[in-house]
Design an enzyme around this catalytic site. Sequence first.
Site, PDB file in Angstrom:
ATOM      1  CB  CYS A 100      42.058  22.956  26.135  1.00 22.58           C
ATOM      2  SG  CYS A 100      43.129  23.251  24.739  1.00 22.58           S
ATOM      3  CE1 TYR A 145      47.999  18.439  17.666  1.00 26.90           C
ATOM      4  CE2 TYR A 145      46.507  16.556  17.587  1.00 26.90           C
ATOM      5  CZ  TYR A 145      47.036  17.690  16.996  1.00 26.90           C
ATOM      6  OH  TYR A 145      46.600  18.066  15.758  1.00 26.90           O
TER       7      TYR A 145
END
Length: 472
Positions: free
Chosen positions: A421, A318
């Site tokens: 996150c 990612y």
Amino acid sequence: MKISKNQDYEIIIEDLTQNGEGVGRIDGYALFVKDTVIGDRVIARVTKANKNYGYGRLMEIIEPSPDRVMPPCPAARACGGCTLMAMSYASQLEFKRKLIRGNLARIGGLTEIEVPPVIGMDKPYRYRNKAQFPVGSDRDGNIVIGFYAGRTHSIIPCDDCLIGDSVNAGILAEIKSHMLKYKIKPYDELSHTGLIRHVLIRVGFATGEVMVCLVINGEALPASDELVKALQNLPLPDDRKIASVMLNLNRESTNVILGTECRLLWGAPYIEDFIGKIKYRISPLSFYQVNPVQTRKLYGLALDFAELTGNETVWDLYCGIGTISLFLAQNARKVYGVEIVPQAIEDARRNAAINGITNVEFFTGRAEEILPDFYARESARAGAPMTADVIVVDPPRKGCAETLLATMVKMQPARIVYVSCDSATLARDLKYLTQNGYEVKKVQGVDMFGMTGHVETVCLLSKLHADQHIGV
Ligand code: SAH
């Protein structure tokens, strides 16, 4: 007790959701009330009553929480952005620490892990380097530039945003006066007419370079040379300088802010910025971290946790535009980055090139497909399982697919660094990894988005030795 709509109730706010809604109870019935802070005693009017929970509107604060502060932004309540602004910054950080700790314990079963205080900002305002202001008209036909009111498309006038850069207000005023002078119409969503839809402003905090990009429902901006001149002459605070003035063409009837085509009016078609020693080139369409100061701290921690000596093979899954990959590459033998968005990979490759970094290789695709395929191919070719020294992941909110976690475990890296996150999906993935031969060593929250409920967490896992290795 039956809770009825439109009734007022007195409650004490005991908790806060990640969206910043306070939660209080009426005889066990949970009521979610926006604009409240843990510790407030309030009167709330029920606006929606479900069976076991409902929503209420704040009517009166009877006794404010000791953590309550006066929001410094006049638009705080109307604007959907800064949901925690009525809380002192110290209590915001403590709330975020408890959120991480609670999720790790409840979802991950990790009750023993110490979660140290969240690393906050020196100044929790003016931290965003990017702002997108919608442009429209009010009922009387006056131009309004500002923000959408929470969950709606009506624009609240706001020429300054306290978490945005100090250049924004002056630039918006200049654009508004240009529109008035040349009778340029703001865009109207309903009729899909008018020209100016949004103003995008990006600032390189390290370089002082400013990009102004007008998103238009058309091909050209009347008297664009005049606007460029006016912007060039605009005195900007903090040594900022206009480096790029652009148009972005968006003629679609859509909520998506930017179209795919950009035109340069003046300067360069990009601005540059640095995070640490690495230089980034940012165009209107590129992804770039919005809080570069805290990003430096977060990725610095990820780098520390990776404990690189220069000989390692590292995967950055990612990887976006390669921010972490390029950081790691300075200290590793080889870094492989994987990202699903092709444009981000183009940016990542260019960022590597402009920094002269040659020991990185980027792949476009789903991490949960690229890595298992690569593993299968390489293992077959070499006749032995493919390994890595360190794997870093920085997934979006939904976390990692289990097929990816399974391949990571097979690759037996000595360390896994997980940047997250969303601490709920982090906790879920940590549970899998701790059941499959890894141990959580350190957890650290970093506040990238002060005044909002978001928090980033970085976590170090290390491989258990064979004799510690239970359960696989
Ligand atoms: N570290 C990156 C940002 C990571 S944000 C940087 O600094 O640029 C998460 C990234 O995951 C986004 O860029 C998103 O496009 C990407 N992504 C989402 N789903 C993915 C998937 N299944 N496989 C690979 N990348 C994915």
